[in-house]
Design a protein around this motif. Structure first.
Motif, mmCIF file in Angstrom:
data_model
loop_
_atom_site.group_PDB
_atom_site.id
_atom_site.type_symbol
_atom_site.label_atom_id
_atom_site.label_comp_id
_atom_site.label_asym_id
_atom_site.label_seq_id
_atom_site.Cartn_x
_atom_site.Cartn_y
_atom_site.Cartn_z
ATOM 1 N N UNK A 59 0.866 -1.174 0.000
ATOM 2 C CA UNK A 59 0.000 0.000 0.000
ATOM 3 C C UNK A 59 0.900 1.221 0.000
ATOM 4 N N UNK A 60 0.594 2.214 -0.840
ATOM 5 C CA UNK A 60 1.320 3.477 -0.783
ATOM 6 C C UNK A 60 0.435 4.471 -0.056
ATOM 7 N N UNK A 61 1.050 5.221 0.857
ATOM 8 C CA UNK A 61 0.335 6.203 1.669
ATOM 9 C C UNK A 61 0.967 7.570 1.414
ATOM 10 N N UNK A 62 0.123 8.543 1.047
ATOM 11 C CA UNK A 62 0.556 9.930 0.856
ATOM 12 C C UNK A 62 -0.476 10.827 1.530
ATOM 13 N N UNK A 63 -0.184 12.109 1.702
ATOM 14 C CA UNK A 63 -1.180 13.017 2.269
ATOM 15 C C UNK A 63 -2.441 13.128 1.416
ATOM 16 N N UNK A 64 -2.322 12.788 0.123
ATOM 17 C CA UNK A 64 -3.474 12.927 -0.779
ATOM 18 C C UNK A 64 -4.244 11.635 -0.984
ATOM 19 N N UNK A 65 -3.771 10.511 -0.395
ATOM 20 C CA UNK A 65 -4.525 9.280 -0.536
ATOM 21 C C UNK A 65 -3.714 8.037 -0.254
ATOM 22 N N UNK A 66 -4.411 6.919 -0.271
ATOM 23 C CA UNK A 66 -3.838 5.606 -0.027
ATOM 24 C C UNK A 66 -4.299 4.681 -1.148
ATOM 25 N N UNK A 67 -3.366 3.910 -1.702
ATOM 26 C CA UNK A 67 -3.697 2.995 -2.793
ATOM 27 C C UNK A 67 -2.990 1.673 -2.590
ATOM 28 N N UNK A 68 -3.689 0.569 -2.853
ATOM 29 C CA UNK A 68 -3.034 -0.731 -2.913
ATOM 30 C C UNK A 68 -2.360 -0.821 -4.276
ATOM 31 N N UNK A 69 -1.139 -1.383 -4.291
ATOM 32 C CA UNK A 69 -0.389 -1.466 -5.541
ATOM 33 C C UNK A 69 0.126 -2.878 -5.762
ATOM 34 N N UNK A 70 0.290 -3.212 -7.031
ATOM 35 C CA UNK A 70 0.810 -4.510 -7.426
ATOM 36 C C UNK A 70 1.466 -4.410 -8.784
ATOM 37 N N UNK A 71 1.972 -5.520 -9.305
ATOM 38 C CA UNK A 71 2.699 -5.524 -10.567
ATOM 39 C C UNK A 71 1.945 -4.800 -11.692
ATOM 40 N N UNK A 72 2.691 -3.930 -12.380
ATOM 41 C CA UNK A 72 2.125 -3.174 -13.495
ATOM 42 C C UNK A 72 1.588 -1.811 -13.115
ATOM 43 N N UNK A 73 1.385 -1.556 -11.823
ATOM 44 C CA UNK A 73 0.876 -0.243 -11.413
ATOM 45 C C UNK A 73 1.955 0.822 -11.585
ATOM 46 N N UNK A 74 1.536 2.012 -11.995
ATOM 47 C CA UNK A 74 2.427 3.155 -12.190
ATOM 48 C C UNK A 74 1.938 4.280 -11.294
ATOM 49 N N UNK A 75 2.854 4.856 -10.513
ATOM 50 C CA UNK A 75 2.506 5.900 -9.546
ATOM 51 C C UNK A 75 3.340 7.141 -9.802
ATOM 52 N N UNK A 76 2.717 8.315 -9.660
ATOM 53 C CA UNK A 76 3.447 9.579 -9.732
ATOM 54 C C UNK A 76 3.425 10.216 -8.356
ATOM 55 N N UNK A 77 4.607 10.600 -7.856
ATOM 56 C CA UNK A 77 4.726 11.311 -6.581
ATOM 57 C C UNK A 77 5.492 12.603 -6.859
ATOM 58 N N UNK A 78 4.843 13.765 -6.655
ATOM 59 C CA UNK A 78 5.539 15.021 -6.917
ATOM 60 C C UNK A 78 6.649 15.285 -5.896
ATOM 61 N N UNK A 83 5.650 10.247 1.272
ATOM 62 C CA UNK A 83 5.061 9.002 0.782
ATOM 63 C C UNK A 83 5.803 7.825 1.402
ATOM 64 N N UNK A 84 5.082 6.726 1.528
ATOM 65 C CA UNK A 84 5.634 5.555 2.192
ATOM 66 C C UNK A 84 4.875 4.321 1.713
ATOM 67 N N UNK A 85 5.609 3.223 1.531
ATOM 68 C CA UNK A 85 4.979 1.947 1.217
ATOM 69 C C UNK A 85 4.778 1.198 2.534
ATOM 70 N N UNK A 86 3.560 0.717 2.758
ATOM 71 C CA UNK A 86 3.220 -0.010 3.977
ATOM 72 C C UNK A 86 2.584 -1.340 3.606
ATOM 73 N N UNK A 87 2.313 -2.160 4.605
ATOM 74 C CA UNK A 87 1.622 -3.447 4.385
ATOM 75 C C UNK A 87 2.224 -4.207 3.205
ATOM 76 N N UNK A 88 3.522 -4.374 3.236
ATOM 77 C CA UNK A 88 4.237 -5.042 2.146
ATOM 78 C C UNK A 88 4.081 -6.551 2.339
#
Length: 106
Positions: A59-78, A83-88
């Motif tokens: 899971x990626x956690x930022x002040x603007x939201x939380x998203x579960x991520x997996x293979x193929x996902x693309x994320x932009x962080x300004x 930001x932090x990856x949790x629940x790995x």
């Protein structure tokens, strides 16, 4: 043209591992590996980032939201966004693009 051998491949180096595969005047590319159950202790960076999840789940956690991520996902962080990856739950490998190039601070 340059082939980036090993880019995006998980490396088990405790506790986490970042390996830079390319640096130019305008960007840098590397692989960030976090083992299952690991703790992501990174601080905000001075560069914009794009993450491509190559393996693993988290899971990626930022002040603007939380998203579960997996293979193929693309994320932009300004730049400067916390930001932090949790629940790995599976070994996580992220192809990371920094623009401008990663300064090593953050």
């Amino acid at each position: 043209m340059q082939k980036l051998a090993g880019a995006g491949v998980f490396e088990r180096v405790a506790p986490n591992h970042f390996a830079e595969q390319l640096r130019t005047e305008s960007l840098s590319v590397g692989t960030y590996s976090i083992p299952a159950g690991g703790i992501d202790d990174q601080a905000p960076h001075h560069e914009d980032e794009i993450y491509v999840v190559t393996t693993g789940r988290a899971t990626i956690v930022t002040p603007t939201g939380t998203e579960q991520v997996g293979p193929g996902d693309v994320l932009f962080v300004p730049a400067e966004e916390a930001h932090r990856f949790t629940d790995i739950t599976e070994d996580l490998a992220l192809l990371v693009f920094f623009a401008p190039p990663y300064s090593g601070r953050g």
